[in-house]
Write an enzyme that holds these catalytic residues in place. Sequence first.
Site, short mmCIF file in Angstrom:
data_model
loop_
_atom_site.label_atom_id
_atom_site.label_comp_id
_atom_site.label_asym_id
_atom_site.label_seq_id
_atom_site.Cartn_x
_atom_site.Cartn_y
_atom_site.Cartn_z
N ARG A 161 0.82 -1.22 0.00
CA ARG A 161 0.00 0.00 0.00
C ARG A 161 0.85 1.27 0.00
O ARG A 161 0.67 2.15 -0.83
CB ARG A 161 -0.91 0.00 1.23
CG ARG A 161 -1.92 -1.13 1.21
CD ARG A 161 -2.76 -1.10 2.47
NE ARG A 161 -3.47 -2.34 2.64
CZ ARG A 161 -2.99 -3.39 3.29
NH1 ARG A 161 -1.82 -3.36 3.87
NH2 ARG A 161 -3.71 -4.49 3.40
N ASP A 181 9.51 -6.55 -4.87
CA ASP A 181 8.57 -7.09 -3.90
C ASP A 181 8.56 -8.59 -4.11
O ASP A 181 8.64 -9.05 -5.26
CB ASP A 181 7.16 -6.50 -4.12
CG ASP A 181 6.26 -6.70 -2.91
OD1 ASP A 181 6.03 -7.86 -2.52
OD2 ASP A 181 5.79 -5.70 -2.37
N CYS A 212 8.90 -2.42 3.01
CA CYS A 212 8.53 -3.80 3.34
C CYS A 212 8.43 -3.91 4.85
O CYS A 212 8.96 -3.08 5.59
CB CYS A 212 9.54 -4.78 2.75
SG CYS A 212 11.21 -4.46 3.29
N ARG A 241 10.64 0.41 9.10
CA ARG A 241 11.05 -0.03 10.44
C ARG A 241 12.58 0.08 10.53
O ARG A 241 13.29 -0.32 9.60
CB ARG A 241 10.63 -1.47 10.72
CG ARG A 241 9.15 -1.64 11.05
CD ARG A 241 8.78 -1.06 12.42
NE ARG A 241 7.36 -1.21 12.73
CZ ARG A 241 6.44 -0.28 12.52
NH1 ARG A 241 6.77 0.88 11.98
NH2 ARG A 241 5.18 -0.49 12.86
N ASP A 265 12.69 7.87 9.47
CA ASP A 265 11.66 8.23 10.47
C ASP A 265 11.65 7.19 11.58
O ASP A 265 10.94 7.34 12.56
CB ASP A 265 10.30 8.26 9.76
CG ASP A 265 9.19 8.76 10.68
OD1 ASP A 265 9.38 9.82 11.31
OD2 ASP A 265 8.14 8.09 10.78
N GLU A 270 13.91 2.60 19.62
CA GLU A 270 13.17 3.85 19.77
C GLU A 270 12.67 3.99 21.20
O GLU A 270 12.19 2.99 21.76
CB GLU A 270 12.00 3.89 18.78
CG GLU A 270 12.49 3.86 17.34
CD GLU A 270 11.38 3.74 16.30
OE1 GLU A 270 10.20 3.59 16.69
OE2 GLU A 270 11.70 3.77 15.11
N HIS A 289 9.76 9.10 14.39
CA HIS A 289 8.67 8.16 14.09
C HIS A 289 7.31 8.87 14.05
O HIS A 289 6.38 8.53 14.80
CB HIS A 289 8.64 7.00 15.10
CG HIS A 289 7.98 5.77 14.54
ND1 HIS A 289 8.35 4.50 14.87
CD2 HIS A 289 6.94 5.62 13.66
CE1 HIS A 289 7.59 3.62 14.24
NE2 HIS A 289 6.72 4.29 13.49
P1 NAD Z 1 1.75 -3.70 2.97
O1 NAD Z 1 1.57 -5.03 3.64
O2 NAD Z 1 0.64 -3.14 2.16
O3 NAD Z 1 3.04 -3.76 2.03
C1 NAD Z 1 4.23 -4.41 2.36
C2 NAD Z 1 4.80 -5.03 1.09
O4 NAD Z 1 6.08 -5.56 1.40
C3 NAD Z 1 3.95 -6.17 0.53
O5 NAD Z 1 3.64 -5.92 -0.84
C4 NAD Z 1 4.83 -7.40 0.71
O6 NAD Z 1 4.65 -8.35 -0.34
C5 NAD Z 1 6.20 -6.76 0.65
N1 NAD Z 1 7.27 -7.62 1.21
C6 NAD Z 1 7.19 -8.51 2.22
N2 NAD Z 1 8.39 -9.09 2.40
C7 NAD Z 1 9.23 -8.56 1.49
C8 NAD Z 1 10.60 -8.75 1.17
N3 NAD Z 1 11.33 -9.66 1.82
N4 NAD Z 1 11.14 -8.01 0.18
C9 NAD Z 1 10.38 -7.11 -0.51
N5 NAD Z 1 9.08 -6.89 -0.26
C10 NAD Z 1 8.52 -7.60 0.73
O7 NAD Z 1 2.19 -2.70 4.14
P2 NAD Z 1 2.15 -1.09 4.08
O8 NAD Z 1 0.85 -0.59 4.57
O9 NAD Z 1 2.65 -0.64 2.76
O10 NAD Z 1 3.23 -0.76 5.23
C11 NAD Z 1 4.61 -1.07 5.04
C12 NAD Z 1 5.38 -0.88 6.34
O11 NAD Z 1 5.38 0.51 6.69
C13 NAD Z 1 4.76 -1.55 7.57
O12 NAD Z 1 5.18 -2.90 7.71
C14 NAD Z 1 5.23 -0.70 8.73
O13 NAD Z 1 6.39 -1.30 9.30
C15 NAD Z 1 5.61 0.63 8.08
N6 NAD Z 1 4.84 1.77 8.61
C16 NAD Z 1 5.51 2.81 9.17
C17 NAD Z 1 4.81 3.91 9.66
C18 NAD Z 1 5.52 5.11 10.27
O14 NAD Z 1 4.91 5.88 11.00
N7 NAD Z 1 6.79 5.34 10.01
C19 NAD Z 1 3.41 3.94 9.57
C20 NAD Z 1 2.74 2.87 8.95
C21 NAD Z 1 3.48 1.79 8.47
#
Ligand code: NAD
Length: 323
Positions: A161, A181, A212, A241, A265, A270, A289
């Site tokens: 997403r 991906d 990811c 992360r 971020d 943390e 963050h």
């Molecule tokens: P999502 O599940 O929609 O997308 C994650 C993608 O990563 C998926 O398409 C998955 O197939 C892919 N993936 C999994 N393992 C992989 C690998 N080994 N190599 C490459 N791709 C891989 O999740 P999202 O909503 O896009 O969120 C992504 C990440 O963002 C979350 O896991 C979270 O840790 C982080 N996040 C951070 C904040 C922040 O405040 N900084 C806020 C929301 C989310």
Amino acid sequence: MKDKLKIVVLDGYTLNPGDLSWSGLEQLGECKVYDRTSYEEVLDRIGDAQIIYTNKTPITREIIEKSSNLKWIGVLATGYNVVDTQAAKERGIPVANIPTYGTAAVAQMVFAHLLEICHHVSEHSNAVKNGEWTVNPDFCFWKYPLIELAGKTMGLIGYGRIGQATGKIAQALGMKVLAYDNYQNPGLENESMQYVSLQELLKQSDVISLHCPLLDSTKGMINRDTIAEMKDSAILINTSRGPLIVEEDLADALNNDKIYAAAVDVVSVEPIQEDNPLLKAKNMIITPHIAWAPKESRERLMQRAVDNLKSFLDGKPNNVVNL
Ligand code: NAD
């Protein structure tokens, strides 16, 4: 559930520092909200509650095994690496996360970081306020290289997403997008977006942004070896992360001009520790963050946290990540 439903929010402060309401949860049971909870306090605070919410408080195997009344764990975030999901699964406890509340905000933050690196807006504004423009012999000055993004290549590691939302903004800025991906949807490819291997992405990208999840397989994926594949002019952004990056290796790369700049971020521990090598690294931006935290996102998060629990209580659990 026959007993009165007891709900414990272990670390509610960052979601709701006072500008939102917990009333949605309060309508579902007896709800106790703690601002934050230390590891030593967790078991006591969970007590005989059936429902807990955590944002970043670790819910370990020991906690899951000792909380005998526990029936459901809600994560007040997208990333759910703070919960031992396998231990929960073994006890049949669903763990639900909130997948979509902050997609737009996190993608926007990628560009807040990136545009700061390209233009140094805040540092130039500070220089102007400190009088540097007033005494400048020319009509303009800049203190750092200025970078145009149009025509450059953005590499997205993880094209879910947030990765896709980031890709759309990159395309709007005239950038070409490469994505890596391990789950690929060829329908998403177009003239300016292509899936490539990780190695190809590292080699070709001017900007690399991590999207990811943190898993055993992704921990430390940005390290000395993967950085060695990048362009010397590369810019690295991490809003996903912290442990995806070996921070010592990134600091070395920045200090030795192996890559140009980085912005994160999120960091490995943390709040950030005083000895985190990124704090003193060259061309490094760090925010605490906050990508997820605009009020609009937090409102959605609160609503979806309530909806997740309602769906469980209605017998149709939603957003479960472990069963
Ligand atoms: P999502 O599940 O929609 O997308 C994650 C993608 O990563 C998926 O398409 C998955 O197939 C892919 N993936 C999994 N393992 C992989 C690998 N080994 N190599 C490459 N791709 C891989 O999740 P999202 O909503 O896009 O969120 C992504 C990440 O963002 C979350 O896991 C979270 O840790 C982080 N996040 C951070 C904040 C922040 O405040 N900084 C806020 C929301 C989310």
